[in-house]
Motif scaffolding. Structure first.
Motif, PDB file in Angstrom:
ATOM      1  N   TYR A  20       0.816  -1.208   0.000  1.00 42.03           N
ATOM      2  CA  TYR A  20       0.000   0.000   0.000  1.00 42.03           C
ATOM      3  C   TYR A  20       0.859   1.272   0.000  1.00 42.03           C
ATOM      4  CZ  TYR A  20      -3.940   3.056   1.018  1.00 42.03           C
ATOM      5  OH  TYR A  20      -4.902   4.035   0.944  1.00 42.03           O
ATOM      6  N   THR A  21       2.020   1.213   0.651  1.00 40.61           N
ATOM      7  CA  THR A  21       2.936   2.348   0.629  1.00 40.61           C
ATOM      8  C   THR A  21       4.227   1.949  -0.070  1.00 40.61           C
ATOM      9  OG1 THR A  21       3.918   1.835   2.788  1.00 40.61           O
ATOM     10  CG2 THR A  21       1.964   3.230   2.784  1.00 40.61           C
ATOM     11  N   SER A  27       3.677  -3.531   3.595  1.00 45.01           N
ATOM     12  CA  SER A  27       2.658  -2.521   3.901  1.00 45.01           C
ATOM     13  C   SER A  27       1.299  -2.993   3.422  1.00 45.01           C
ATOM     14  CB  SER A  27       3.006  -1.181   3.252  1.00 45.01           C
ATOM     15  OG  SER A  27       2.957  -1.262   1.847  1.00 45.01           O
ATOM     16  N   LEU A  29      -3.104  -2.055   3.642  1.00 47.49           N
ATOM     17  CA  LEU A  29      -4.316  -1.377   4.103  1.00 47.49           C
ATOM     18  C   LEU A  29      -5.344  -2.461   4.355  1.00 47.49           C
ATOM     19  CD1 LEU A  29      -6.203   1.087   4.612  1.00 47.49           C
ATOM     20  CD2 LEU A  29      -6.834   0.927   2.192  1.00 47.49           C
ATOM     21  N   GLU A  31      -9.214  -3.241   5.639  1.00 51.97           N
ATOM     22  CA  GLU A  31     -10.530  -2.641   5.854  1.00 51.97           C
ATOM     23  C   GLU A  31     -11.475  -3.727   6.357  1.00 51.97           C
ATOM     24  OE1 GLU A  31     -11.627   0.101   2.437  1.00 51.97           O
ATOM     25  OE2 GLU A  31      -9.876  -0.932   1.579  1.00 51.97           O
ATOM     26  N   LYS A  36     -10.541   1.187   9.039  1.00 50.76           N
ATOM     27  CA  LYS A  36      -9.433   1.123   8.084  1.00 50.76           C
ATOM     28  C   LYS A  36      -8.121   1.385   8.817  1.00 50.76           C
ATOM     29  CE  LYS A  36     -12.388   2.837   4.337  1.00 50.76           C
ATOM     30  NZ  LYS A  36     -12.498   3.772   3.189  1.00 50.76           N
ATOM     31  N   ILE A  38      -3.748   1.255   8.318  1.00 54.40           N
ATOM     32  CA  ILE A  38      -2.537   1.048   7.530  1.00 54.40           C
ATOM     33  C   ILE A  38      -1.508   0.361   8.425  1.00 54.40           C
ATOM     34  CG2 ILE A  38      -0.647   2.134   6.254  1.00 54.40           C
ATOM     35  CD1 ILE A  38      -2.563   4.426   5.600  1.00 54.40           C
ATOM     36  N   CYS A  39      -1.035  -0.801   7.992  1.00 51.86           N
ATOM     37  CA  CYS A  39      -0.049  -1.571   8.747  1.00 51.86           C
ATOM     38  C   CYS A  39       1.236  -1.653   7.927  1.00 51.86           C
ATOM     39  CB  CYS A  39      -0.554  -2.986   9.025  1.00 51.86           C
ATOM     40  SG  CYS A  39      -2.157  -3.056   9.849  1.00 51.86           S
ATOM     41  N   THR A  40       2.349  -1.215   8.484  1.00 50.61           N
ATOM     42  CA  THR A  40       3.628  -1.317   7.790  1.00 50.61           C
ATOM     43  C   THR A  40       4.618  -2.119   8.629  1.00 50.61           C
ATOM     44  OG1 THR A  40       4.399   0.792   8.710  1.00 50.61           O
ATOM     45  CG2 THR A  40       3.328   0.861   6.553  1.00 50.61           C
ATOM     46  N   CYS A 116       0.998   0.357  13.159  1.00 52.19           N
ATOM     47  CA  CYS A 116      -0.423   0.268  12.832  1.00 52.19           C
ATOM     48  C   CYS A 116      -1.058   1.632  13.068  1.00 52.19           C
ATOM     49  CB  CYS A 116      -1.115  -0.794  13.688  1.00 52.19           C
ATOM     50  SG  CYS A 116      -0.514  -2.469  13.391  1.00 52.19           S
ATOM     51  N   SER A 129      -5.888  -4.518  13.260  1.00 49.29           N
ATOM     52  CA  SER A 129      -4.447  -4.252  13.234  1.00 49.29           C
ATOM     53  C   SER A 129      -3.639  -5.540  13.282  1.00 49.29           C
ATOM     54  CB  SER A 129      -4.056  -3.345  14.406  1.00 49.29           C
ATOM     55  OG  SER A 129      -4.638  -2.068  14.280  1.00 49.29           O
TER      56      SER A 129
END
Length: 249
Positions: A20-21, A27, A29, A31, A36, A38-40, A116, A129
């Motif tokens: 996602y990133t 990374s 996303l 949902e 929602k 974002i986990c990296t 997260c 998460s």
């Protein structure tokens, strides 16, 4: 009928978007309904001082909720001058959940940082998460493996989490915020693909609950976690071939 028209034993719609990133080794996303996150996953070729000389790696997590992830703006921790206790509890839970399914010695002397960041919250942010962070972790581990192959693949099995609860006398799976805020009993369950428990966090918010209620909620949670793990597997597809082998590769 529930707020969003689901059955009592039905997960919210789940969507996992990988890569996602741009810069992180892993990374995602994730949902789950209107929640929602974002986990990296970021790899560092060093370990915390307390692990020096032990020949193993480490996985740790930071969890945060953006100020307007909720209906009312939440002040940032840096503005308050101290860390939110809830954030600390959740990030420790995520770290424990991921470490429980990873062979840290096989991972080598490196640290994987999991971040997260909740961009929209509608209940179940900690469980989303955990589920998203696992996929990001696998992507990061696979990125390492492509450059410096592991002799034993570190990730032993899938892990996921879901919320359950009792709302207006009904036992519900995967609570949204409105359900969660009105729950008589609120519970978060973390399990592995093989059906083993990592954590059960259950609270009688308004009154005690029975052993029968507990058993029913755990069974409901197990159903939801199986559904989530299936989505994780679909999202990873061939990239998860080594998970659970426990053998030299």
């Amino acid at each position: 009928m529930r707020i969003d028209g689901r059955k009592n034993n039905q997960n919210r719609h789940i969507k996992i978007t990988r890569h996602y990133t741009r810069y992180a080794e892993g990374s995602v996303l994730i949902e789950t309904g209107n929640t929602k996150v974002i986990c990296t996953a970021s790899v560092e070729e060093r370990i915390p001082p307390f692990l020096k000389g032990k020949g193993e790696g480490w996985i740790t997590c930071e969890y945060n909720m953006l100020p307007r992830a909720t209906q009312v703006r939440k002040v940032r921790d840096i503005t308050r001058g101290k860390m939110d206790g809830r954030n600390m509890e959740i990030q420790r839970l995520i770290g424990r959940a991921l470490r429980s399914v990873v062979d840290l010695k096989a991972m080598g002397e490196r640290t994987i940082w999991i971040d997260c960041d909740v961009i929209q919250a509608d209940g179940g942010t900690r469980t989303a998460s955990i589920s998203g962070a696992f996929v990001a972790l696998v992507d990061a581990v696979n990125r390492i493996h492509k450059h410096i192959p592991f002799s034993i693949y570190p990730v032993r099995e899938f892990v996921s989490a879901v919320s359950v609860g009792i709302v207006n006398g009904e036992k519900l799976l995967d609570l949204c915020y409105e359900e969660d805020s009105n729950a008589k009993v609120d519970m978060n369950i973390v399990m592995t693909d093989s059906g083993k428990f990592i954590e059960i966090q259950g609270t009688g918010e308004k009154s005690p609950f029975s052993r029968e209620d507990l058993n029913d909620l755990i069974s409901l949670g197990e159903r939801g976690i199986k559904n989530m793990i299936q989505v994780q597997k679909e999202s990873l597809k061939v990239d998860s071939l080594w998970i659970g082998t426990g053998e030299e590769i």
